[in-house]
Design a protein around this motif. Structure first.
Motif, PDB file in Angstrom:
ATOM      1  N   LEU A 127       0.811  -1.219   0.000  1.00 32.55           N
ATOM      2  CA  LEU A 127       0.000   0.000   0.000  1.00 32.55           C
ATOM      3  C   LEU A 127       0.844   1.268   0.000  1.00 32.55           C
ATOM      4  O   LEU A 127       0.309   2.362  -0.125  1.00 32.55           O
ATOM      5  CB  LEU A 127      -0.927   0.012   1.222  1.00 32.55           C
ATOM      6  N   PHE A 128       2.160   1.124   0.122  1.00 37.23           N
ATOM      7  CA  PHE A 128       3.041   2.281   0.224  1.00 37.23           C
ATOM      8  C   PHE A 128       3.552   2.710  -1.150  1.00 37.23           C
ATOM      9  O   PHE A 128       3.724   1.882  -2.053  1.00 37.23           O
ATOM     10  CB  PHE A 128       4.248   1.961   1.111  1.00 37.23           C
ATOM     11  N   THR A 129       3.865   3.993  -1.269  1.00 34.03           N
ATOM     12  CA  THR A 129       4.543   4.476  -2.461  1.00 34.03           C
ATOM     13  C   THR A 129       5.967   3.936  -2.474  1.00 34.03           C
ATOM     14  O   THR A 129       6.504   3.537  -1.433  1.00 34.03           O
ATOM     15  CB  THR A 129       4.601   6.006  -2.478  1.00 34.03           C
ATOM     16  N   VAL A 130       6.593   3.937  -3.629  1.00 31.58           N
ATOM     17  CA  VAL A 130       7.970   3.457  -3.715  1.00 31.58           C
ATOM     18  C   VAL A 130       8.891   4.340  -2.881  1.00 31.58           C
ATOM     19  O   VAL A 130       9.859   3.854  -2.277  1.00 31.58           O
ATOM     20  CB  VAL A 130       8.438   3.382  -5.191  1.00 31.58           C
ATOM     21  N   GLU A 131       8.596   5.627  -2.801  1.00 31.65           N
ATOM     22  CA  GLU A 131       9.421   6.528  -1.988  1.00 31.65           C
ATOM     23  C   GLU A 131       9.372   6.153  -0.516  1.00 31.65           C
ATOM     24  O   GLU A 131      10.400   6.152   0.169  1.00 31.65           O
ATOM     25  CB  GLU A 131       8.973   7.983  -2.185  1.00 31.65           C
ATOM     26  N   LEU A 132       8.170   5.817  -0.032  1.00 29.76           N
ATOM     27  CA  LEU A 132       8.048   5.438   1.378  1.00 29.76           C
ATOM     28  C   LEU A 132       8.680   4.075   1.626  1.00 29.76           C
ATOM     29  O   LEU A 132       9.335   3.861   2.660  1.00 29.76           O
ATOM     30  CB  LEU A 132       6.580   5.435   1.809  1.00 29.76           C
ATOM     31  N   GLN A 133       8.503   3.140   0.699  1.00 26.43           N
ATOM     32  CA  GLN A 133       9.169   1.843   0.829  1.00 26.43           C
ATOM     33  C   GLN A 133      10.674   2.023   0.959  1.00 26.43           C
ATOM     34  O   GLN A 133      11.308   1.435   1.847  1.00 26.43           O
ATOM     35  CB  GLN A 133       8.858   0.967  -0.393  1.00 26.43           C
ATOM     36  N   ARG A 134      11.251   2.854   0.105  1.00 23.27           N
ATOM     37  CA  ARG A 134      12.697   3.085   0.133  1.00 23.27           C
ATOM     38  C   ARG A 134      13.136   3.727   1.437  1.00 23.27           C
ATOM     39  O   ARG A 134      14.169   3.358   2.007  1.00 23.27           O
ATOM     40  CB  ARG A 134      13.099   3.980  -1.045  1.00 23.27           C
ATOM     41  N   ARG A 135      12.366   4.695   1.893  1.00 25.09           N
ATOM     42  CA  ARG A 135      12.753   5.394   3.120  1.00 25.09           C
ATOM     43  C   ARG A 135      12.762   4.445   4.309  1.00 25.09           C
ATOM     44  O   ARG A 135      13.713   4.413   5.093  1.00 25.09           O
ATOM     45  CB  ARG A 135      11.819   6.565   3.389  1.00 25.09           C
ATOM     46  N   ILE A 136      11.698   3.647   4.445  1.00 25.74           N
ATOM     47  CA  ILE A 136      11.621   2.738   5.597  1.00 25.74           C
ATOM     48  C   ILE A 136      12.686   1.645   5.498  1.00 25.74           C
ATOM     49  O   ILE A 136      13.348   1.319   6.493  1.00 25.74           O
ATOM     50  CB  ILE A 136      10.215   2.131   5.717  1.00 25.74           C
ATOM     51  N   LEU A 137      12.877   1.089   4.312  1.00 23.99           N
ATOM     52  CA  LEU A 137      13.917   0.064   4.140  1.00 23.99           C
ATOM     53  C   LEU A 137      15.299   0.639   4.433  1.00 23.99           C
ATOM     54  O   LEU A 137      16.154  -0.038   5.015  1.00 23.99           O
ATOM     55  CB  LEU A 137      13.871  -0.513   2.729  1.00 23.99           C
ATOM     56  N   GLY A 138      15.514   1.895   4.056  1.00 27.51           N
ATOM     57  CA  GLY A 138      16.784   2.539   4.366  1.00 27.51           C
ATOM     58  C   GLY A 138      16.992   2.699   5.858  1.00 27.51           C
ATOM     59  O   GLY A 138      18.098   2.463   6.373  1.00 27.51           O
ATOM     60  N   GLU A 139      15.930   3.073   6.570  1.00 29.42           N
ATOM     61  CA  GLU A 139      16.006   3.197   8.028  1.00 29.42           C
ATOM     62  C   GLU A 139      16.307   1.848   8.671  1.00 29.42           C
ATOM     63  O   GLU A 139      17.116   1.746   9.600  1.00 29.42           O
ATOM     64  CB  GLU A 139      14.692   3.765   8.574  1.00 29.42           C
ATOM     65  N   ILE A 140      15.660   0.807   8.168  1.00 24.11           N
ATOM     66  CA  ILE A 140      15.860  -0.534   8.719  1.00 24.11           C
ATOM     67  C   ILE A 140      17.297  -1.003   8.491  1.00 24.11           C
ATOM     68  O   ILE A 140      17.975  -1.452   9.420  1.00 24.11           O
ATOM     69  CB  ILE A 140      14.865  -1.529   8.085  1.00 24.11           C
ATOM     70  N   SER A 141      17.770  -0.897   7.258  1.00 20.99           N
ATOM     71  CA  SER A 141      19.107  -1.408   6.942  1.00 20.99           C
ATOM     72  C   SER A 141      20.192  -0.659   7.706  1.00 20.99           C
ATOM     73  O   SER A 141      21.187  -1.253   8.128  1.00 20.99           O
ATOM     74  CB  SER A 141      19.365  -1.333   5.434  1.00 20.99           C
ATOM     75  N   THR A 142      20.001   0.636   7.904  1.00 19.13           N
ATOM     76  CA  THR A 142      20.978   1.435   8.651  1.00 19.13           C
ATOM     77  C   THR A 142      21.035   1.017  10.117  1.00 19.13           C
ATOM     78  O   THR A 142      22.095   1.046  10.743  1.00 19.13           O
ATOM     79  CB  THR A 142      20.643   2.933   8.543  1.00 19.13           C
ATOM     80  N   SER A 169      11.374  -5.678  -5.574  1.00 20.08           N
ATOM     81  CA  SER A 169      12.517  -5.069  -6.242  1.00 20.08           C
ATOM     82  C   SER A 169      13.328  -4.206  -5.281  1.00 20.08           C
ATOM     83  O   SER A 169      14.565  -4.255  -5.268  1.00 20.08           O
ATOM     84  CB  SER A 169      12.032  -4.215  -7.421  1.00 20.08           C
ATOM     85  N   GLU A 170      12.644  -3.441  -4.456  1.00 22.22           N
ATOM     86  CA  GLU A 170      13.326  -2.544  -3.525  1.00 22.22           C
ATOM     87  C   GLU A 170      14.085  -3.326  -2.450  1.00 22.22           C
ATOM     88  O   GLU A 170      15.212  -2.983  -2.097  1.00 22.22           O
ATOM     89  CB  GLU A 170      12.325  -1.596  -2.863  1.00 22.22           C
ATOM     90  N   VAL A 171      13.476  -4.369  -1.924  1.00 23.40           N
ATOM     91  CA  VAL A 171      14.128  -5.125  -0.854  1.00 23.40           C
ATOM     92  C   VAL A 171      15.359  -5.863  -1.384  1.00 23.40           C
ATOM     93  O   VAL A 171      16.373  -5.998  -0.689  1.00 23.40           O
ATOM     94  CB  VAL A 171      13.129  -6.084  -0.165  1.00 23.40           C
ATOM     95  N   GLU A 172      15.299  -6.297  -2.630  1.00 20.06           N
ATOM     96  CA  GLU A 172      16.458  -6.959  -3.221  1.00 20.06           C
ATOM     97  C   GLU A 172      17.594  -5.977  -3.501  1.00 20.06           C
ATOM     98  O   GLU A 172      18.762  -6.369  -3.554  1.00 20.06           O
ATOM     99  CB  GLU A 172      16.048  -7.680  -4.505  1.00 20.06           C
ATOM    100  N   ALA A 173      17.266  -4.696  -3.646  1.00 18.85           N
ATOM    101  CA  ALA A 173      18.294  -3.676  -3.836  1.00 18.85           C
ATOM    102  C   ALA A 173      18.980  -3.306  -2.521  1.00 18.85           C
ATOM    103  O   ALA A 173      20.117  -2.837  -2.521  1.00 18.85           O
ATOM    104  CB  ALA A 173      17.684  -2.427  -4.466  1.00 18.85           C
ATOM    105  N   VAL A 174      18.289  -3.542  -1.407  1.00 21.14           N
ATOM    106  CA  VAL A 174      18.806  -3.141  -0.098  1.00 21.14           C
ATOM    107  C   VAL A 174      19.583  -4.272   0.570  1.00 21.14           C
ATOM    108  O   VAL A 174      20.554  -4.019   1.290  1.00 21.14           O
ATOM    109  CB  VAL A 174      17.645  -2.667   0.814  1.00 21.14           C
ATOM    110  N   PHE A 175      19.188  -5.524   0.331  1.00 22.57           N
ATOM    111  CA  PHE A 175      19.801  -6.671   1.005  1.00 22.57           C
ATOM    112  C   PHE A 175      20.492  -7.591   0.012  1.00 22.57           C
ATOM    113  O   PHE A 175      19.994  -7.841  -1.085  1.00 22.57           O
ATOM    114  CB  PHE A 175      18.756  -7.449   1.799  1.00 22.57           C
ATOM    115  N   GLU A 176      21.626  -8.120   0.422  1.00 25.08           N
ATOM    116  CA  GLU A 176      22.379  -9.030  -0.433  1.00 25.08           C
ATOM    117  C   GLU A 176      21.694 -10.388  -0.560  1.00 25.08           C
ATOM    118  O   GLU A 176      21.794 -11.049  -1.584  1.00 25.08           O
ATOM    119  CB  GLU A 176      23.790  -9.206   0.127  1.00 25.08           C
ATOM    120  N   GLU A 177      21.021 -10.804   0.501  1.00 21.83           N
ATOM    121  CA  GLU A 177      20.346 -12.110   0.501  1.00 21.83           C
ATOM    122  C   GLU A 177      18.881 -11.924   0.869  1.00 21.83           C
ATOM    123  O   GLU A 177      18.560 -11.435   1.954  1.00 21.83           O
ATOM    124  CB  GLU A 177      21.006 -13.047   1.510  1.00 21.83           C
TER     125      GLU A 177
END
Length: 203
Positions: A127-142, A169-177
Motif C-alpha cells: 500500500l506504500f509508495t515506492v518513496e516510502l518503501q525506500r525510506r523505511i527500508l533505508g532506516e531498517i538497513s541502517t 525489487s526494492e528489498v532486493e536492492a537493499v539486502f544481499e540475501e
C-alpha cells in the motif's frame, strides 16, 4: 455509552476503520505466521536487541518477545495510538513506542540504541509508495548490525499487484540475501515471508 462502545471494539477493528490504508489486513495475523516471523530472533546472542515495526495488536510481539525474555530488549513500534496503548497494557516487558517507522533511526537513537540484532515488520508494504518503501527500508538497513536479520511478510493473493512487485525489487536492492519462504497457509489470508540478510552498507 458511546465511550463504552468505543472501548468494546477490538483495537484492530477500530484501527482498520480509522485508517484502512495503514492496516491493510482483514484480520490479525495467526499464531502460525507469528511463529515464522519470530524465528528471526537470534538464538546465539545473549542479550539481543529486537525491533518490531507495525506491531499492531501484538500478534507477532507476544511470540517473538518470549525469545528475548530474561535478557535483551524488545522494542515494538506502532503508529496507531490506540493500538500502541493496547500493546503497552497487555504485553509486559516490551518497550512500546507510538511512532512512525520512517523515523526508526531517531526512535532508536532517542533510546540509546546504536544497532539491532533483528527487525520484524508487519507493515502493509504493497500500500506504500515506492518513496516510502525506500525510506523505511533505508532506516531498517541502517539500524541493523552486520549479522542482523530482517523479516517481513506479504499476502500470497497480492503478490502480483504493482505495490508488491515494487517492494520485492526494492528489498532486493537493499539486502544481499533475500529468501522468499514458503507460504503460511494457516493465516487469513495466506502469507509468504521474506528473510533478509546482509544489509548493504553495514559492513
Amino acid at each position: 455509552m458511546l465511550d463504552a462502545l468505543k472501548r468494546s471494539v477490538p483495537p484492530f477493528v477500530s484501527a482498520a476503520v480509522r485508517n484502512p490504508k495503514a492496516v491493510g489486513a482483514a484480520a490479525p495475523s495467526s499464531r502460525a505466521l507469528a511463529a515464522r516471523m519470530a524465528s528471526a530472533v537470534p538464538d546465539g546472542v545473549d542479550t539481543p536487541t529486537v525491533v518490531e515495526i507495525g506491531a499492531g495488536t501484538g500478534a507477532f510481539t507476544r511470540v517473538a518477545s518470549e525469545r528475548v525474555a530474561g535478557g535483551g530488549r524488545y522494542i515494538a513500534i506502532e503508529q496507531d495510538e490506540r493500538m500502541a496503548d493496547h500493546l503497552e497494557r497487555t504485553i509486559p516487558g516490551v518497550e512500546v513506542v507510538n511512532g512512525d517507522a520512517a523515523e526508526l533511526g531517531k526512535i532508536l537513537a532517542d533510546r540509546g540504541v546504536t544497532s539491532v540484532d533483528a527487525v520484524l515488520c508487519g507493515l502493509p508494504w504493497s500500500l506504500f509508495t515506492v518513496e516510502l518503501q525506500r525510506r523505511i527500508l533505508g532506516e531498517i538497513s541502517t539500524a541493523m548490525a552486520p549479522h542482523a536479520v530482517f523479516t517481513t511478510f506479504a499476502y500470497v493473493h497480492a503478490a502480483r499487484i504493482p505495490g508488491s512487485k515494487r517492494f520485492r525489487s526494492e528489498v532486493e536492492a537493499v539486502f544481499e540475501e533475500v529468501e522468499v519462504q514458503s507460504p503460511v497457509w494457516r493465516n487469513l489470508p495466506p502469507a509468504m515471508t521474506y528473510l533478509c540478510r546482509g544489509a548493504r552498507g553495514t559492513d
